[in-house]
Design a protein around this motif. Structure first.
Motif, PDB file in Angstrom:
ATOM      1  N   THR A 166       0.849  -1.196   0.000  1.00 26.14           N
ATOM      2  CA  THR A 166       0.000   0.000   0.000  1.00 26.14           C
ATOM      3  C   THR A 166       0.886   1.248   0.000  1.00 26.14           C
ATOM      4  O   THR A 166       1.856   1.309   0.767  1.00 26.14           O
ATOM      5  N   PRO A 167       0.599   2.236  -0.846  1.00 29.03           N
ATOM      6  CA  PRO A 167       1.459   3.426  -0.894  1.00 29.03           C
ATOM      7  C   PRO A 167       1.309   4.311   0.337  1.00 29.03           C
ATOM      8  O   PRO A 167       0.304   4.214   1.055  1.00 29.03           O
ATOM      9  N   PRO A 168       2.291   5.176   0.604  1.00 30.49           N
ATOM     10  CA  PRO A 168       2.170   6.157   1.691  1.00 30.49           C
ATOM     11  C   PRO A 168       0.912   6.999   1.496  1.00 30.49           C
ATOM     12  O   PRO A 168       0.499   7.271   0.360  1.00 30.49           O
ATOM     13  N   MET A 169       0.322   7.426   2.615  1.00 32.70           N
ATOM     14  CA  MET A 169      -0.950   8.149   2.526  1.00 32.70           C
ATOM     15  C   MET A 169      -0.959   9.420   3.366  1.00 32.70           C
ATOM     16  O   MET A 169      -0.386   9.471   4.451  1.00 32.70           O
ATOM     17  N   PHE A 170      -1.638  10.429   2.830  1.00 28.73           N
ATOM     18  CA  PHE A 170      -1.979  11.645   3.567  1.00 28.73           C
ATOM     19  C   PHE A 170      -3.487  11.619   3.761  1.00 28.73           C
ATOM     20  O   PHE A 170      -4.244  11.517   2.795  1.00 28.73           O
TER      21      PHE A 170
END
Length: 263
Positions: A166-170
């Motif tokens: 899962t990609p980094p998230m904001f």
């Protein structure tokens, strides 16, 4: 929103993915029986993100795009779609459908505004009659049933599918949001933390659902302007600069002046 990201210096692409109302504003007539529209049901919306990324990759040289730095961003239902794609991008439901290698579909980062992340939680919380109707017709539009079974609800709850890929998230939301409570955002942050995925989360105290920029640029009324919540885009810009930083050389001011023949 696209213009705001473009002002930061990014290419901004707007995806018009398939929805039950076909992009028109307003709500369906709750008093009439809705017919299932298979064109907008899961997994079509998240596959359309994959198709968009393939299109951008196809034109990367022409459009001057760094394909290793493609971020996706969504709000409310669009945020749910981005969250779904973020946890399914490397699964067969995406890459086998397009007959492509998983790495062709990888997003570098994800920004989610007041996202829905957990349909099991959403089903369990108390709702007003109008909110319950909206939840049921949304279920019908997205899954084909007003009361999806447990397996379906789990499948469309991205918080349950966060993994090491899962990609980094904001993430951001408001604590006053009653339509999609902030617990959805907090649950996603918790799932990311469990998998040690980099994330940043902001829950602002004031503001209803659907604020967008929470400023005059996107507001239809003063009730959609909250200065605290409006800080999210500034925080997101700083976060993106860390995630998608340009490979600039380490030069002193003297070296820069000499390089530009200004000494």
């Amino acid at each position: 929103m696209a213009l705001r990201f473009a002002a930061m210096g990014y290419h901004a692409f707007v995806l018009r993915y398939s929805t039950f109302m076909g992009g028109t504003f307003g709500f369906p007539d709750f008093q009439k029986e809705m017919e299932v529209n298979e064109n907008c049901m899961h997994p079509t919306p998240m596959r359309e993100i994959g198709k968009a990324i393939l299109t951008i990759r196809e034109h990367a040289e022409e459009w001057l795009v760094d394909v290793d730095k493609i971020a996706i961003c969504g709000f409310s239902a669009g945020a749910h779609n981005c969250a779904m794609y973020s946890v399914y991008w490397d699964k067969p439901i995406i890459h086998e459908y397009f007959n492509g290698k998983p790495e062709m579909f990888k997003p570098a980062a994800t920004i989610l505004g007041y996202t829905l992340s957990d349909y099991l939680f959403m089903r369990s919380i108390p709702k007003s009659p109008i909110d319950q109707q909206l939840f049921e017709v949304s279920n019908l539009a997205f899954t084909g049933s007003k009361e999806p079974d447990e397996e379906t609800l789990k499948e469309v709850s991205p918080v349950l599918h966060v993994s090491e890929s899962t990609p980094p998230m904001f993430l951001w939301a408001t604590s006053e949001d009653t339509l999609v409570p902030a617990q959805h955002t907090l649950r996603m942050a918790h799932a990311l933390a469990d998998k040690k995925i980099p994330y940043e989360v902001h829950i602002y105290e004031k503001g209803p659902h659907g604020l967008s920029l929470s400023a005059q640029a996107t507001a239809q009324a003063k009730s959609q302007i909250y200065q605290d919540a409006a800080r999210w885009i500034v925080e997101a810009e700083a976060w993106l600069e860390k995630r998608l930083a340009l490979d600039l050389p380490e030069l002193t001011q003297f070296e820069l002046m000499e390089k530009d023949n200004k000494w």
